[in-house]
Design a protein around this motif. Sequence first.
Motif, PDB file in Angstrom:
ATOM      1  N   GLY A  53      15.195-122.509 -57.328  1.00 30.95           N
ATOM      2  CA  GLY A  53      15.501-123.858 -57.818  1.00 30.95           C
ATOM      3  C   GLY A  53      16.991-124.044 -58.046  1.00 30.95           C
ATOM      4  N   ILE A  54      17.641-123.046 -58.620  1.00 30.14           N
ATOM      5  CA  ILE A  54      19.094-123.120 -58.843  1.00 30.14           C
ATOM      6  C   ILE A  54      19.836-123.124 -57.515  1.00 30.14           C
ATOM      7  N   LEU A  55      19.364-122.313 -56.577  1.00 28.13           N
ATOM      8  CA  LEU A  55      19.973-122.304 -55.239  1.00 28.13           C
ATOM      9  C   LEU A  55      19.934-123.707 -54.630  1.00 28.13           C
ATOM     10  N   LEU A  56      18.792-124.358 -54.743  1.00 25.91           N
ATOM     11  CA  LEU A  56      18.664-125.719 -54.200  1.00 25.91           C
ATOM     12  C   LEU A  56      19.583-126.698 -54.923  1.00 25.91           C
ATOM     13  N   LEU A  96      23.089-126.103 -53.677  1.00 25.85           N
ATOM     14  CA  LEU A  96      23.262-126.616 -52.314  1.00 25.85           C
ATOM     15  C   LEU A  96      23.429-128.135 -52.317  1.00 25.85           C
ATOM     16  N   GLN A  97      22.787-128.788 -53.292  1.00 24.78           N
ATOM     17  CA  GLN A  97      22.898-130.242 -53.432  1.00 24.78           C
ATOM     18  C   GLN A  97      24.100-130.639 -54.275  1.00 24.78           C
ATOM     19  N   LYS A  98      24.883-129.633 -54.705  1.00 22.30           N
ATOM     20  CA  LYS A  98      26.080-129.835 -55.524  1.00 22.30           C
ATOM     21  C   LYS A  98      25.770-130.573 -56.832  1.00 22.30           C
ATOM     22  N   LEU A 124      14.625-114.982 -51.094  1.00 18.77           N
ATOM     23  CA  LEU A 124      15.182-116.329 -51.289  1.00 18.77           C
ATOM     24  C   LEU A 124      15.588-116.949 -49.954  1.00 18.77           C
ATOM     25  N   TYR A 125      16.133-116.138 -49.069  1.00 16.39           N
ATOM     26  CA  TYR A 125      16.501-116.617 -47.732  1.00 16.39           C
ATOM     27  C   TYR A 125      15.255-117.075 -46.966  1.00 16.39           C
ATOM     28  N   MET A 126      14.196-116.283 -47.046  1.00 11.48           N
ATOM     29  CA  MET A 126      12.976-116.645 -46.317  1.00 11.48           C
ATOM     30  C   MET A 126      12.336-117.907 -46.886  1.00 11.48           C
ATOM     31  N   TRP A 127      12.420-118.110 -48.189  1.00  8.72           N
ATOM     32  CA  TRP A 127      11.918-119.358 -48.760  1.00  8.72           C
ATOM     33  C   TRP A 127      12.739-120.530 -48.237  1.00  8.72           C
ATOM     34  N   GLN A 128      14.033-120.307 -48.085  1.00  6.71           N
ATOM     35  CA  GLN A 128      14.902-121.350 -47.535  1.00  6.71           C
ATOM     36  C   GLN A 128      14.538-121.622 -46.072  1.00  6.71           C
ATOM     37  N   VAL A 129      14.238-120.584 -45.306  1.00  8.13           N
ATOM     38  CA  VAL A 129      13.820-120.748 -43.911  1.00  8.13           C
ATOM     39  C   VAL A 129      12.513-121.545 -43.847  1.00  8.13           C
ATOM     40  N   GLU A 130      11.584-121.246 -44.739  1.00  9.13           N
ATOM     41  CA  GLU A 130      10.333-122.014 -44.777  1.00  9.13           C
ATOM     42  C   GLU A 130      10.628-123.496 -44.988  1.00  9.13           C
ATOM     43  N   ASP A 131      11.530-123.804 -45.921  1.00  6.36           N
ATOM     44  CA  ASP A 131      11.888-125.205 -46.174  1.00  6.36           C
ATOM     45  C   ASP A 131      12.610-125.819 -44.982  1.00  6.36           C
ATOM     46  N   LEU A 132      13.425-125.048 -44.305  1.00  8.08           N
ATOM     47  CA  LEU A 132      14.107-125.532 -43.099  1.00  8.08           C
ATOM     48  C   LEU A 132      13.087-125.881 -42.018  1.00  8.08           C
TER      49      LEU A 132
END
Length: 179
Positions: free
Chosen positions: A135-138, A141-143, A17-25
């Motif tokens: 998807g839930i993580l995102l 993060l968007q509150k 999940l962290y690496m998917w977030q890094v890809e999006d970053l």
Amino acid sequence: MKIAEQLKEKNIAEYLLYMWQVEDLIRANDCDIDRLRGNLILKYPEEERPALEEWYGNLVNMMRAEDVMKQGHLQINWNIVQNLTELHGTLLASARYPFYHTRYFEALPFVAELRMKGHRQEESEIETCFEALYGILLLRLQKKEVSQDTAKAIESISSFISLLANYYGKEKRGELELD
């Protein structure tokens, strides 16, 4: 980079999940190492910057080479999903892990529903679980609010994936007895 290394050792699901977030970053910075340097790398202590720049630079190059600059995931991340999918199949085929079977069958109705809604029946159940968790993580993060039904589904999926990640760690350490 250190976070990724620690997560990979500690919990493969959190790592993925962290690496998917890094890809999006990286995508948010247009796969541009100069933008990453200005927006991210320069915020770290000077002694950490060269290693971070190399790490992000390598990821940018991989994303370009694999044509995942707009969407999708790096092959190194898909390999983890595939390894988890294979382990999942092995655990389901074994009579040694009834608790795993229970967690899986508790999560299965939610996974099936997500697959039907997403019109992506060709993806593995494990991939569907990670897509839901990400998807839930995102959303968090968007509150943004998450419905009670969605929260219940994610709790079940999270519990299942957590157990799978635990078994993955045991397998990597040679502590998992498989048939």
